[in-house]
Design a protein around this motif. Structure first.
Motif, mmCIF file in Angstrom:
data_model
loop_
_atom_site.group_PDB
_atom_site.id
_atom_site.type_symbol
_atom_site.label_atom_id
_atom_site.label_comp_id
_atom_site.label_asym_id
_atom_site.label_seq_id
_atom_site.Cartn_x
_atom_site.Cartn_y
_atom_site.Cartn_z
ATOM 1 N N GLU A 558 42.301 40.692 30.494
ATOM 2 C CA GLU A 558 42.377 39.224 30.401
ATOM 3 C C GLU A 558 41.070 38.578 30.870
ATOM 4 O OE1 GLU A 558 45.674 36.982 31.132
ATOM 5 O OE2 GLU A 558 46.863 38.257 29.809
ATOM 6 N N ALA A 559 40.510 39.104 31.959
ATOM 7 C CA ALA A 559 39.265 38.528 32.477
ATOM 8 C C ALA A 559 38.159 38.661 31.429
ATOM 9 C CB ALA A 559 38.865 39.209 33.780
ATOM 10 N N ALA A 560 38.050 39.850 30.829
ATOM 11 C CA ALA A 560 37.000 40.066 29.824
ATOM 12 C C ALA A 560 37.229 39.148 28.621
ATOM 13 C CB ALA A 560 36.987 41.531 29.391
ATOM 14 N N ALA A 561 38.486 39.041 28.177
ATOM 15 C CA ALA A 561 38.793 38.223 26.991
ATOM 16 C C ALA A 561 38.485 36.746 27.263
ATOM 17 C CB ALA A 561 40.260 38.398 26.603
ATOM 18 N N GLU A 562 38.862 36.283 28.452
ATOM 19 C CA GLU A 562 38.639 34.866 28.769
ATOM 20 C C GLU A 562 37.145 34.558 28.909
ATOM 21 O OE1 GLU A 562 40.894 32.053 29.518
ATOM 22 O OE2 GLU A 562 41.981 33.297 28.087
ATOM 23 N N LEU A 563 36.404 35.473 29.529
ATOM 24 C CA LEU A 563 34.958 35.253 29.681
ATOM 25 C C LEU A 563 34.288 35.202 28.311
ATOM 26 C CD1 LEU A 563 34.268 37.575 32.746
ATOM 27 C CD2 LEU A 563 33.868 35.110 32.675
ATOM 28 N N TRP A 564 34.749 36.068 27.414
ATOM 29 C CA TRP A 564 34.194 36.106 26.053
ATOM 30 C C TRP A 564 34.542 34.813 25.315
ATOM 31 C CZ3 TRP A 564 30.964 37.311 22.526
ATOM 32 C CH2 TRP A 564 31.297 37.365 21.177
ATOM 33 N N THR A 565 35.812 34.405 25.382
ATOM 34 C CA THR A 565 36.241 33.200 24.673
ATOM 35 C C THR A 565 35.541 31.963 25.240
ATOM 36 O OG1 THR A 565 38.372 34.278 24.443
ATOM 37 C CG2 THR A 565 38.327 31.968 23.879
ATOM 38 N N ALA A 566 35.313 31.960 26.560
ATOM 39 C CA ALA A 566 34.667 30.803 27.185
ATOM 40 C C ALA A 566 33.149 30.815 26.987
ATOM 41 C CB ALA A 566 34.991 30.775 28.677
ATOM 42 N N GLY A 567 32.640 31.820 26.293
ATOM 43 C CA GLY A 567 31.195 31.897 26.030
ATOM 44 C C GLY A 567 30.391 32.310 27.251
#
Ligand code: FES
Length: 713
Positions: A558-567
């Motif tokens: 989740e942390a990786a996905a959110e960091l990616w989505t948040a740019g």
């Protein structure tokens, strides 16, 4: 010891920082970012080519004794380096050699632990590593080469050694001292270790009898106190951290790598590298592990077989032996009703968190202890279920066990040697019908003696848990192509198309279980399991909503996905701005420390996701199926059950097209064992296991290319 002993390594750890240092030592200067990029690209090809091996022998020398050791990374590195040298890619050639050197240093740490134990068995202690002055080096190397018969035992070519620019074997000579015999009082000492619970309010005093020179982790394990230990005590995972409150422990090399100066000042140490010298009061992170397990709705709706001749009061137990947790279900064989379930932590965890650590420990002579652990866990689980249902159970007829191949080998006491080297081999993959005493090591303490069935596996790394899971999901009956995924340290997958079942497994590494992640931990209360980034700040949820202590596998994704989505990370995985150095802050612990998600954590996620995704793509390619043709994806296991499928797809673990076709099926291995127990259909799983076609990723030329491709976001 007159013999030459041979030790083999397991998964090699390559440190980018160390590679940069080695290059500098060799006066090869390159952009740090460029070197890191090459290291990341080369991790998998290097991993596949590192065949670390050590030869060692104790010998009389002058008036005393010495231990001679040679360590090698194997000869496959040479061909890889030669390929880049031929293309005039000098930097990549140098990085290959530097990675081999850094991997060999890591292997040396593993070997040191074992050699100390071997020396102790022989009545010696390692006193010091004898300096290998440049003038004497060639002489010593020649002497060790002959003494350890390195051409035969390690396959090292004598003539080539001097010419090589890197990846050279390590030659070591250690001075030994003879240990005092028992009764002299110094070798067996009793140290008083007072353990403080996490809140420091409850004191639990333990007096630990500890042989001089053994590690604190070992001493704690002997008392059944198990700090997390993903690397099995090699000092590389950083999970066995303790805090010294009273007394002192010297700072080791591994402590320096694992902790900041401030943390060291505050008494943080790695238990696996700590050698007791005085009485201590320590705090350990969590001695008791309690894992979140999927709900048991995966077990509902199983009907007893048509030729059921059972009586009222006849029961059976299905068991799934997971590497982390065990799950039991007690079933009424006449009605098909699940009477009770039970879960427990697999106590083999004290020997390491993943199957590789268990294989390694078994090969180091601890197979009997591993077998004893699992037998006791099974016995306790069966007794707990019977105890709760004493009135109802008239007779326990049958126990059915599903597990991966390594777990079943450890239960049966079969050699794990075949899992160490390619081509991997299992002693047995067939379904086994055995007596209770054969499985549990002693007869059942009741008048009835249930028979025990061990379900069949497909290959050394696609075991009976997968056969049972495929059976439970009804994959064989699917008309459209169907994909089955079980993600963990080892990602197992199967693709059914028409009448053919293709299977494969891929080494994803421990990131999905919180391993090799700075603040990683198992799925225990307090582990961050959900992450959302809003306006640049993290909002988190922890398991059981208790104060945050670390981050579990689902939280990592989740942390990786959110960091990616948040740019906040780019497609190469680089964290933005100052976060690249300090890590991205997720939450604060009760004591005020920041739980951060670091650049290295993202690299670990990238390696894990690339291994899984490349495996899925190879499976599709080799079976000739497109994503669009796949009608259903079953995501099995505890990790999959808690995962957010959308986020899995956003980081690229799953193809986007498959996300909406994916359902989490929970513990399908336990369900499959239960179905076998109830339906008494003995032939379906065996047939499925025998007919499955395994695709070897190690031999697939496209794998490395796809792996590198899917490292990117
Ligand atoms: Fe101690 Fe891994 S660092 S067990």
């Amino acid at each position: 010891m007159k013999d030459i002993r041979i030790l083999t390594g397991k998964r090699t750890v390559f440190s980018s920082d160390r590679v940069i240092e080695i290059l500098r030592e060799k006066q090869i200067y390159a952009q740090k970012e460029e070197v890191i990029k090459i290291v990341e690209e080369m991790r998998m090809p290097m991993q596949m080519r590192m065949h670390t091996k050590a030869a060692l022998s104790i010998a009389g020398w002058k008036q005393g004794y010495v231990l001679d050791v040679i360590l090698t990374a194997g000869s496959s590195i040479e061909s890889l380096a030669a390929k880049y040298a031929a293309g005039d890619d000098r930097l990549r050639t140098a990085v290959v050699y530097a990675m081999a050197e850094s991997g060999l240093e890591d292997f040396e740490q593993q070997v040191l632990l074992q050699t100390s134990a071997i020396c102790r068995e022989e009545g010696f202690e390692i006193a010091a590593c004898m300096p290998n002055e440049a003038a004497d080096a060639a002489l010593l190397e020649r002497e060790l080469y002959e003494r350890l018969d390195a051409g035969r035992t390690l396959g090292i070519r004598k003539t080539d050694e001097a010419k090589r620019g890197g990846g050279k074997p390590i030659y070591r000579r250690y001075k030994l001292t003879e240990t005092a015999s028992e009764g002299q009082g110094e070798e067996q000492r009793e140290y008083s270790i007072t353990l403080l619970a996490e809140e420091e309010t409850t004191h639990q005093a333990h007096t630990i009898s500890c042989a001089k020179g053994s590690s604190l982790l070992q001493a704690l394990r002997e008392q059944n106190i198990m700090p997390p230990s993903y690397c099995g005590g090699r000092g590389t995972c950083g999970k066995c951290r303790i805090t010294v409150k009273e007394g002192s422990l010297p700072v080791t090399l591994e402590d320096q790598k694992a902790f900041t100066r401030e943390e060291l000042r505050n008494g943080h140490r790695l238990a696996c590298k700590a050698v007791l010298q005085n009485d201590l009061t320590i705090r350990i992170a969590s001695a008791k592990e309690e894992f979140a397990v999927p709900q048991n709705d995966a077990l509902e709706g199983i009907q007893p077989g048509a030729d059921n001749s059972y009586q009222t009061g006849d029961y059976g137990i299905a068991i799934d032996i997971g590497t982390t947790t065990l799950a039991f279900a007690l079933a009424d064989l006449k009605t098909g009703q699940i009477q009770n379930t039970h879960t427990a932590v697999n106590s083999q965890r004290k020997f390491g968190a993943d199957v590789i650590s268990r294989i390694y420990e078994a090969e180091q002579g601890r197979q009997k202890q591993l077998q004893q652990c699992i037998r006791e866990d099974l016995w306790n689980g069966v007794e707990a279920l019977l105890e709760k249902n004493r009135e109802k159970v008239r007779k326990l007829h049958h126990i059915v066990i599903a597990a991966n191949t390594v777990m079943l080998h450890l239960l049966r006491g079969y050699s794990c040697a075949g899992f160490c080297r390619q081509p991997f081999r299992a002693v047995s993959l067939k379904k086994e019908e055995i007596t209770f005493a054969e499985a549990f090591g002693k007869p059942f303490g009741h008048s009835f003696q249930p028979k025990v069935t061990l379900l069949p596996g497909i290959s050394p790394f696609v075991g009976a848990d997968i056969t049972a899971g495929l059976f439970a999901c009804g994959i064989a009956k699917e008309e459209q192509p169907a994909l089955f995924l079980d993600l963990g340290t080892n990602g197992e997958m199967a693709l059914k198309i028409e009448k053919q079942l293709f299977v494969t497994s891929t080494a994803a590494g421990p990131a999905f279980e919180g391993g090799n992640i700075k603040w990683g931990m198992g799925s225990i209360p307090g582990a961050i399991s959900k992450v959302r980034i809003r306006n640049g700040a993290a909002e988190i949820e922890t398991i059981r909503q208790t104060p945050p202590k670390g981050i579990c596998g689902t939280g990592v994704i989740e942390a990786a996905a959110e960091l990616w989505t948040a740019g906040m990370i780019d497609h190469t995985g680089r964290l933005a701005g100052e976060y690249a150095k300090q890590g991205y802050p997720l939450a604060q612990t009760e004591s005020g420390e920041w739980i951060v998600f670091t650049q290295q954590d993202i690299r670990e996620v990238q390696m894990a996701k690339a291994a899984i995704r490349a495996g899925i793509e190879i499976l599709c390619m080799r079976s000739g199926v497109t994503h669009a043709q796949i009608g259903r994806v079953c995501l099995a296991g505890g990790f999959g059950y808690f995962l957010n499928i959308e986020k899995m797809a956003s980081v690229g673990i799953l193809p986007r097209e498959l996300a909406e076709k994916t359902t989490a099926v929970g513990n399908s291995s336990l369900r499959g064992a239960l179905m076998h127990l109830m339906e008494q259909n003995s032939s379906v799983m065996q047939k499925m296991a025998e007919e499955a076609k395994e695709i070897s990723l190690a031999e697939d030329k496209s794998f490395s290319e796809l792996y590198l491709n899917y490292m990117m976001f």
